[in-house]
Write an enzyme that holds these catalytic residues in place. Structure first.
Site, PDB file in Angstrom:
ATOM      1  N   GLU A 115      49.080  53.348  84.738  1.00 48.84           N
ATOM      2  CA  GLU A 115      49.342  51.968  84.332  1.00 48.84           C
ATOM      3  C   GLU A 115      50.402  51.342  85.222  1.00 48.84           C
ATOM      4  OE1 GLU A 115      50.327  51.820  80.192  1.00 48.84           O
ATOM      5  OE2 GLU A 115      48.538  52.922  79.570  1.00 48.84           O
ATOM      6  N   LYS A 119      44.148  58.000  86.607  1.00 49.28           N
ATOM      7  CA  LYS A 119      44.453  56.610  86.280  1.00 49.28           C
ATOM      8  C   LYS A 119      45.911  56.497  85.862  1.00 49.28           C
ATOM      9  CE  LYS A 119      43.351  54.558  82.309  1.00 49.28           C
ATOM     10  NZ  LYS A 119      44.672  53.957  81.916  1.00 49.28           N
ATOM     11  N   ASP A 162      43.765  60.477  82.725  1.00 45.95           N
ATOM     12  CA  ASP A 162      44.913  59.582  82.558  1.00 45.95           C
ATOM     13  C   ASP A 162      46.225  60.319  82.831  1.00 45.95           C
ATOM     14  OD1 ASP A 162      45.097  56.879  82.045  1.00 45.95           O
ATOM     15  OD2 ASP A 162      44.591  57.045  79.928  1.00 45.95           O
ATOM     16  N   GLU A 194      43.011  45.044  80.968  1.00 42.55           N
ATOM     17  CA  GLU A 194      43.018  45.166  79.513  1.00 42.55           C
ATOM     18  C   GLU A 194      43.636  43.947  78.846  1.00 42.55           C
ATOM     19  OE1 GLU A 194      44.258  48.170  75.843  1.00 42.55           O
ATOM     20  OE2 GLU A 194      44.492  48.836  77.917  1.00 42.55           O
ATOM     21  N   ASP A 250      44.774  58.785  77.601  1.00 44.46           N
ATOM     22  CA  ASP A 250      45.914  59.176  76.756  1.00 44.46           C
ATOM     23  C   ASP A 250      45.804  58.514  75.389  1.00 44.46           C
ATOM     24  OD1 ASP A 250      46.550  56.568  77.449  1.00 44.46           O
ATOM     25  OD2 ASP A 250      48.564  57.028  78.195  1.00 44.46           O
ATOM     26  N   SER A 251      44.775  57.704  75.204  1.00 43.87           N
ATOM     27  CA  SER A 251      44.451  57.181  73.871  1.00 43.87           C
ATOM     28  C   SER A 251      44.183  58.306  72.883  1.00 43.87           C
ATOM     29  CB  SER A 251      43.226  56.258  73.945  1.00 43.87           C
ATOM     30  OG  SER A 251      42.151  56.885  74.639  1.00 43.87           O
TER      31      SER A 251
END
Length: 282
Positions: free
Chosen positions: A118, A116, A86, A189, A47-48
């Site tokens: 978070e 993925k 993501d 991270e 999602d970057s």
């Protein structure tokens, strides 16, 4: 380089054998194909893209529809690499059911082979729910960009002892919770390198570091940082291996100059007129 397809069980074998794992973000077919050819093990459709492709200040505006679209392109370009999609902000936080539905879309429509998300302990039930429908899940602890407003910016996590959010002990607990919930790997991270080493030794699943030092089982970089497409700034934890952005500018400047000077196109880039039966041009 092996042509063998990278799979979730293969990643576990790589950790056990001490073989480092490589992951790079990809957002389209062109770069996915090139990175796959280079031997990258995992392609993360991150999602970057909200920041490096769409031009936002954070990853938060990215939608699930956009992630499905970009994952489709990357999946078409990857032959060997494992494609990880993501889950964007708002697509899994509401409930485990929402997370399962979103994950199914990334796999069924997007072509991802894993997803993925978070979060640590608070996402354990969600990770378990996704894994229960046979979708491999990669966790992500430490600095979690979707929590940028709570964290007050992109700040290093785990520097101080404690179980509070962002504390060293909490990051370790989060990583263990992710593993216990059924994740096949976890991204670490922006945490101190000694904490990353401790987590890597404590887990049986691979750790993928970004700003977490050299002791992780693997590393991930954002494509734009790796090849020099970022605008004038590369994070401290990244390394720029090329200056592709400046080459694009140089090439475009040359093109502009040649068009304006009448040098392009030349006869080499033009088609000759059709000739008649007598041999003259029509």
């Amino acid at each position: 380089m092996s042509e063998k397809k990278v799979t979730v069980p293969e990643l576990g074998r790589m950790k056990a054998a001490g073989e480092k794992i490589t992951m790079v973000t990809a957002y389209d077919w062109t770069f996915a194909r090139l990175l796959d050819e280079a031997g990258v093990d995992l392609l993360l459709v991150g999602d970057s893209l909200g920041m490096v492709v769409q031009g936002h200040d954070t990853t938060i505006p990215v939608t699930l529809d956009q992630m499905v679209y970009h994952t489709q392109m990357v999946a078409r370009g990857a032959r060997r690499a494992l494609v990880v999609g993501d889950l964007p902000f708002g697509s899994y936080q509401a409930s485990p059911t929402q997370a399962v539905d979103s994950s199914i879309r990334l796999v069924k429509e997007g072509g991802a082979q894993a997803v993925k998300l978070e979060g640590g302990r608070r996402m354990a039930e969600t990770i378990e729910a996704i894994a229960s429908v046979d979708i491999p899940v990669m966790g992500h602890v430490g600095l979690t960009p979707q929590s940028v407003h709570r964290m007050g910016g992109h700040r290093v996590q785990g520097r101080r002892r404690g179980t509070q959010v962002g504390g060293r002990d909490r990051v370790l607990e989060d990583a263990k919770a992710v593993e216990a919930a059924g994740a096949f790997a976890v991204v670490l991270e922006c945490i101190p390198l000694d904490l990353a080493a401790e987590i890597t030794a404590a887990l049986s699943i691979p750790t993928i570091g970004i700003g977490a030092g050299m002791h992780c089982d693997g590393q991930v970089l954002v494509l734009h940082d790796l090849v020099g497409l970022s605008e004038n700034w590369t994070p401290r934890f990244a390394k720029r291996y090329a200056a592709v952005g400046r080459e694009v500018v140089r090439a475009a400047e040359t093109y502009v100059r040649e068009v304006k000077d009448g040098c392009f196109p030349s006869e080499a880039q033009a088609f000759a007129p059709e000739k008649t039966a007598s041999g003259s041009a029509a």
